[in-house]
Design an enzyme around this catalytic site. Structure first.
Site, PDB file in Angstrom:
ATOM      1  N   TYR A  93     -39.099  13.935  55.097  1.00 41.18           N
ATOM      2  CA  TYR A  93     -39.837  13.949  53.825  1.00 41.18           C
ATOM      3  C   TYR A  93     -39.376  12.643  53.040  1.00 41.18           C
ATOM      4  O   TYR A  93     -38.299  12.582  52.602  1.00 41.18           O
ATOM      5  CB  TYR A  93     -39.529  15.147  53.139  1.00 41.18           C
ATOM      6  N   SER A 102     -41.802  17.587  36.182  1.00 46.68           N
ATOM      7  CA  SER A 102     -42.853  17.763  37.028  1.00 46.68           C
ATOM      8  C   SER A 102     -43.626  18.863  36.233  1.00 46.68           C
ATOM      9  O   SER A 102     -43.121  19.737  35.612  1.00 46.68           O
ATOM     10  CB  SER A 102     -42.232  18.081  38.574  1.00 46.68           C
ATOM     11  N   CYS A 145     -45.970  18.720  34.119  1.00 44.36           N
ATOM     12  CA  CYS A 145     -45.982  18.479  32.674  1.00 44.36           C
ATOM     13  C   CYS A 145     -47.308  17.309  32.390  1.00 44.36           C
ATOM     14  O   CYS A 145     -47.299  17.035  30.990  1.00 44.36           O
ATOM     15  CB  CYS A 145     -44.785  18.165  31.784  1.00 44.36           C
TER      16      CYS A 145
HETATM   17  C1  OXD Z   1     -41.592  12.215  42.998  1.00 42.78           C
HETATM   18  C2  OXD Z   1     -40.487  13.224  42.400  1.00 42.78           C
HETATM   19  O1  OXD Z   1     -41.981  12.432  44.181  1.00 42.78           O
HETATM   20  O2  OXD Z   1     -40.381  13.023  41.158  1.00 42.78           O
HETATM   21  O3  OXD Z   1     -41.792  11.370  42.337  1.00 42.78           O
HETATM   22  O4  OXD Z   1     -39.990  14.059  43.212  1.00 42.78           O
END
Ligand code: OXD
Ligand code: MN
Length: 629
Positions: free
Chosen positions: A224, A275, A277
């Site tokens: 990932y 995240s 927001c």
């Molecule tokens: C991104 C994170 O993928 O902050 O930017 O997780």
């Protein structure tokens, strides 16, 4: 180098010559050490040429890490079912004994112990595999901002992602002066053994270990991108630490330009949002311009506050990207141009589908759960598996976007930042937009107190607030108190200090509905733009300055053709004393927990604000209407 013979045995002459041409002992030793230790079959060294970029793309497909989709230059990659997000548990700092106490609230492991563990996992982890070495940089090359990086990986998907996401820097490395040759970040990554879908097998041995003392990150048995792409979150942690030592900042922020057509001016803002927001949607407000969507470096350049986007592309969440809510990205995903999709559905038509795409989604296909997804499929726990993962992504160059600010992006001096936004999520405390009285108050009251609130979309109780100072906690690589003071002190020699604003797009009415539509953020940002440019009056509150009604009424009419009522304004901009006191108390608790050495001065300043708000409450009541303070 003591590795010359070994490297020659694993590389073509062309690759070896590219490496040797850098005349950089530290690069040579890095590549040599891991060629020896991880034992790949071959190593391919890239320069900045289009041919090498093309070779990476082809190898990602040839090696089964990516699959070709129906649209030209589009591919799909799957991470395994248990490799769909950043692994916070197994991401640790390697910390020298003497620093362990100071670093103890950040996930750390004693240096030698951690190094031994990661090196034993890395031993022979690339056996039989082909490795690629590529040079990139953070920020523009050949500038004061440039952070050169070298990536050594056995994943051609990771190398391909980086080719889209980061600027090439082989030429930069080649031009480095002798005294600069030690200054670069090193990333060693191995996905290790792969299954037939190109996914990493040994997830139980997934580790991401970061050595900020020597600027190297080890990522093993992961794929990932948030766990593997060295230049993204790994580099961010190294840069936060390095910036902290050298007096610059690496922030989890977008960079955008608010464009005022009528007045013929462009004002740069950066913004940090936890995240969910509104970070991406603020960076991409229709009619404005984007420089970057995720990570920025800040420097004092001759007394000016300047910022660069560290990246060249977007690794964006694809959920809810559709024609209506995200027209710019949606349109670009539908073109015949380079995109890597990850963890979405590939249907029989060989096209990608994801959650919230607005498209008719086929009822079967390949997805992150396996080759045979069908609607109604359940996981081992009996939960329904959706067509795509909620954290499925697209990887795409920024310069595809019509609203990309190419000149700002390319400026080796960065852009002049005049406003900084901190955007939280709460249903009942903070107003939609507020300016800070000063930079320091901005850091203490807007940045440090950032919180997001759980929604029905997340597991667990609704309305639980998660502290997220500067939206940067996952990447903080030295203690929060010091980081806070560095943020405060960053502006001390600047000629012009940016204004700081908070936003909250998620305030709710008494009935529980959002107070404003998704589009209203354009109004809040344009109000901030006007304030930066010396326009609009503002009304004092205990925590800053809010707009006057008439200006918002005009802005709503002008940009959204909406009639914004005085009732709406009064409700939205009421100062809620008890809620604010609770918010500050939560911040105090969090800072104490996250950094027991946090300087007392931070708490003392918050106590002053609490006192000020309590006095206001005694004098004007718990809810202070705009203008009554
Ligand atoms: C991104 C994170 O993928 O902050 O930017 O997780
Ligand atoms: Mn991010």
């Amino acid at each position: 180098s003591k590795y010359t013979d070994l490297l020659k045995s694993k590389m073509s002459e062309a690759s070896f010559n590219k490496l040797a041409a850098l005349e950089n002992q530290k690069v040579m030793d890095f590549v040599g050490q891991f060629a020896d230790h991880c034992n790949p079959a071959t190593i391919y060294v890239c320069d900045d040429s289009k041919e090498d970029e093309q070779y990476i793309r082809e190898q990602a497909v040839a090696k089964g890490e990516e699959f070709v989709l129906a649209r030209d230059n589009q591919t799909i990659h799957w991470d395994g079912p248990s490799d769909q997000a950043r692994d916070k548990v197994n991401t640790r700092y390697l910390v020298y004994k003497e620093n362990l106490e100071r670093m103890k609230s950040l996930n750390s492991v004693e240096y030698n112990e951690g190094l031994e563990e990661i090196m034993s996992i890395a031993k022979n982890n690339m056996a039989g595999k082909d490795v690629v070495v590529k040079f990139f940089c953070e920020g523009p090359a050949f500038s004061k901002f440039t952070m050169p990086c070298v990536q050594f990986t056995d994943s051609w998907y990771v190398a391909h992602s980086e080719t889209i996401l980061y600027r090439p820097a082989y030429e930069h490395f080649k031009a480095m002066k002798d005294e600069e040759k030690d200054e670069f970040f090193r990333f060693i990554h191995s996905a290790g053994e792969l299954d037939e879908r190109g996914c990493c097998v040994n997830i139980d041995k997934r580790r991401i270990y970061m050595d900020t003392q020597n600027n190297i990150v080890y990522s093993m048995n992961a794929q990932y991108a948030g766990n593997t792409v060295g230049l993204k979150k790994h580099s961010m942690r190294l840069a936060i630490n390095k910036g902290g030592q050298e007096g610059w900042l690496c922030e989890h922020m977008f960079v955008m330009a608010c464009v005022n057509e009528e007045k013929g001016r462009k004002t740069y803002f950066t913004g940090a949002y936890p995240s969910a927001c509104g970070k991406t949607s603020t960076a991409m407000i229709p009619g404005e311009q984007i420089v970057g969507d995720d990570i920025a470096y800040f420097r004092n350049m001759d007394g000016e506050f300047r910022a660069v986007n560290v990246e060249q592309g977007i690794f964006g969440i694809i959920k809810d990207v559709n024609e209506k809510d995200d027209p710019v990205i949606f349109e670009n995903l539908n073109k015949n141009q380079e995109v890597i999709y990850s963890n979405v559905l590939r249907a029989e038509d060989n096209l990608p589908y994801w959650l919230g795409s607005g498209l008719d989604t086929p009822k079967k296909g390949d997805n992150f759960s396996g080759k045979d997804w069908y609607e109604g499929k359940k996981d081992a726990k009996g939960n329904e598996i959706k067509c795509a993962h909620g954290n499925a992504r697209y990887t795409m160059r920024l310069d595809y976007l019509d609203n990309f600010d190419k000149a700002g992006y390319e400026d080796t001096n960065g852009v002049l930042v005049e406003g900084v936004l901190y955007g939280g999520r709460d249903s009942d405390t903070t107003v939609p937009v507020e300016e800070s009285a000063s930079w320091e108050e901005g850091i203490l009251l807007k940045a440090c107190t950032l919180e997001s609130e759980t929604t029905s979309a997340t597991l667990g109780a609704e309305g639980v607030r998660t502290p997220s100072p500067m939206a940067n906690m996952d990447f903080l690589s030295y203690p929060l108190g010091e980081y806070t003071l560095n943020n405060i002190n960053f502006v001390k020699d600047l000629k012009e200090v940016p204004k700081v604003f908070s936003t909250n797009y998620f305030l709710r009415t008494k009935d529980g509905d959002f107070c404003t539509s998704k589009l209203a953020k354009k109004v809040w940002v344009h109000w901030a733009e006007g304030r930066v440019q010396g326009e609009y009056d503002a009304i004092a509150t205990p925590t800053g300055k809010i707009p006057v009604y008439e200006d918002l009424k005009d802005l709503f009419k002008k940009y959204l053709d909406e009639d914004y009522t005085r009732e709406e304004y009064t409700y939205q901009f009421t100062f809620r004393c008890s809620k604010w006191i609770e918010k500050l108390e939560r911040s105090k608790v969090y800072f104490k927990k996250m950094d027991e050495f946090c300087p007392e001065i931070v708490f003392a300043k918050w106590d002053n604000f609490i006192k000020k708000i309590s006095d206001a409450k005694a004098k004007y009541g718990d809810e202070i209407l705009p203008g009554k303070f």
